[in-house]
Write an enzyme that holds these catalytic residues in place. Sequence first.
Site, PDB file in Angstrom:
ATOM      1  N   ASP A   1      29.452 -13.124  33.051  1.00 50.77           N
ATOM      2  CA  ASP A   1      28.319 -12.612  33.820  1.00 50.77           C
ATOM      3  C   ASP A   1      27.035 -13.368  33.509  1.00 50.77           C
ATOM      4  O   ASP A   1      26.992 -14.198  32.592  1.00 50.77           O
ATOM      5  CB  ASP A   1      28.142 -11.107  33.573  1.00 50.77           C
ATOM      6  CG  ASP A   1      28.324 -10.726  32.102  1.00 50.77           C
ATOM      7  OD1 ASP A   1      28.114 -11.590  31.230  1.00 50.77           O
ATOM      8  OD2 ASP A   1      28.672  -9.567  31.824  1.00 50.77           O
TER       9      ASP A   1
ATOM     10  N   ASP B   1      28.680   2.506  27.771  1.00 54.71           N
ATOM     11  CA  ASP B   1      29.002   3.287  28.981  1.00 54.71           C
ATOM     12  C   ASP B   1      30.380   2.937  29.535  1.00 54.71           C
ATOM     13  O   ASP B   1      30.730   3.358  30.628  1.00 54.71           O
ATOM     14  CB  ASP B   1      27.913   3.090  30.051  1.00 54.71           C
ATOM     15  CG  ASP B   1      27.830   1.651  30.574  1.00 54.71           C
ATOM     16  OD1 ASP B   1      28.594   0.778  30.082  1.00 54.71           O
ATOM     17  OD2 ASP B   1      27.019   1.399  31.486  1.00 54.71           O
TER      18      ASP B   1
ATOM     19  N   HIS C   1      31.502  -0.148  30.263  1.00 54.09           N
ATOM     20  CA  HIS C   1      31.603  -1.326  31.139  1.00 54.09           C
ATOM     21  C   HIS C   1      32.332  -2.478  30.464  1.00 54.09           C
ATOM     22  O   HIS C   1      32.369  -2.577  29.240  1.00 54.09           O
ATOM     23  CB  HIS C   1      30.227  -1.757  31.671  1.00 54.09           C
ATOM     24  CG  HIS C   1      29.311  -2.401  30.669  1.00 54.09           C
ATOM     25  ND1 HIS C   1      27.950  -2.249  30.716  1.00 54.09           N
ATOM     26  CD2 HIS C   1      29.545  -3.218  29.604  1.00 54.09           C
ATOM     27  CE1 HIS C   1      27.389  -2.946  29.741  1.00 54.09           C
ATOM     28  NE2 HIS C   1      28.346  -3.526  29.049  1.00 54.09           N
TER      29      HIS C   1
ATOM     30  N   GLU D   1      29.609  -1.749  35.819  1.00 51.98           N
ATOM     31  CA  GLU D   1      29.120  -0.459  35.372  1.00 51.98           C
ATOM     32  C   GLU D   1      29.996   0.661  35.946  1.00 51.98           C
ATOM     33  O   GLU D   1      30.799   0.422  36.861  1.00 51.98           O
ATOM     34  CB  GLU D   1      27.657  -0.292  35.831  1.00 51.98           C
ATOM     35  CG  GLU D   1      26.700  -1.373  35.305  1.00 51.98           C
ATOM     36  CD  GLU D   1      26.374  -1.225  33.807  1.00 51.98           C
ATOM     37  OE1 GLU D   1      27.183  -0.683  33.045  1.00 51.98           O
ATOM     38  OE2 GLU D   1      25.284  -1.683  33.412  1.00 51.98           O
TER      39      GLU D   1
HETATM   40  P1  PGA Z   1      27.604  -6.055  22.782  1.00 54.62           P
HETATM   41  O1  PGA Z   1      27.761  -5.760  24.325  1.00 54.62           O
HETATM   42  O2  PGA Z   1      28.710  -6.987  22.434  1.00 54.62           O
HETATM   43  O3  PGA Z   1      26.277  -6.720  22.625  1.00 54.62           O
HETATM   44  O4  PGA Z   1      27.707  -4.747  22.079  1.00 54.62           O
HETATM   45  C1  PGA Z   1      29.032  -5.521  24.838  1.00 54.62           C
HETATM   46  C2  PGA Z   1      28.953  -5.313  26.329  1.00 54.62           C
HETATM   47  O5  PGA Z   1      27.923  -4.817  26.804  1.00 54.62           O
HETATM   48  O6  PGA Z   1      29.916  -5.636  27.029  1.00 54.62           O
END
Ligand code: PGA
Length: 259
Positions: free
Chosen positions: A66, A135, A137, A142
């Site tokens: 992304d 959350d 994702h 999302e």
């Molecule tokens: P993080 O994010 O590795 O910084 O915890 C993970 C994500 O949002 O997919």
Amino acid sequence: MAEVVILDSRAAAGALVADEIVRLVDEVRNPVLGLATGSTPLPVYEALRERLAGHDVSHVRGFALDEYVGLDVTHPESYRSVITREVIEPLGLDPELIRVPNGALETVRHAGDDYEREIIDAGGVDLQILGIGTDGHIGFNEPGSSFASTTRLKTLTEQTRADNARFFDSLDEVPRHCITQGLGTILRARHLVLLAFGVAKAEAVAAALEGPVSAMIPASAVQLHPHVTVVVDEAAASRLELADYYRYSYENKPSWQGI
Ligand code: PGA
């Protein structure tokens, strides 16, 4: 069912996944890596520095999950910058072969389709590294994302923006939109490797692996994939009902099986 590996440190998790990536780089003619950003994959990239030294990496292709939309690509927190800093430069990969979705506003309408085509033309992703959001994702899909979705523009939830505010000077600076591989894109990768560390991820991990398959927990899409390895620390595993079974299963695994 996903294989769940519970380890006692991030470094051990990074080493396990890095070993599998080195095997791919050495054995697959045109290896295609699915790259993730955020804090979670850093131990993998760290472990790869040492392990890939001296290996031929000139043929390694990669696709990031992304990118933020509307953040200049030269901004230090654009995912192009992060991938350059954490992956391309330290591992000596060819920047031309490592792709990140294009988050420029002017071209965002067709950037998703362009990216899908590039992934297909490369032969698809061999191993996709995934983090998980609090959350639920994966990528920036999302809650509510379609399981058939492909790379497209998405609006970030306030929770995700708050989680990512630590990378910016203030919450206001965190972009509101992104372009992300879809759940359908991710499910086409041949091997999914989902990592999670820390107690803040425990609920999302349990919901993704042991709850119902639901668009409300996008990471539950991994239950539909035939080859998934989940690598977590004790804290991230703390809400898993089947934790003892996963440990038993991993400890008794035939030695010839990789992850
Ligand atoms: P993080 O994010 O590795 O910084 O915890 C993970 C994500 O949002 O997919």
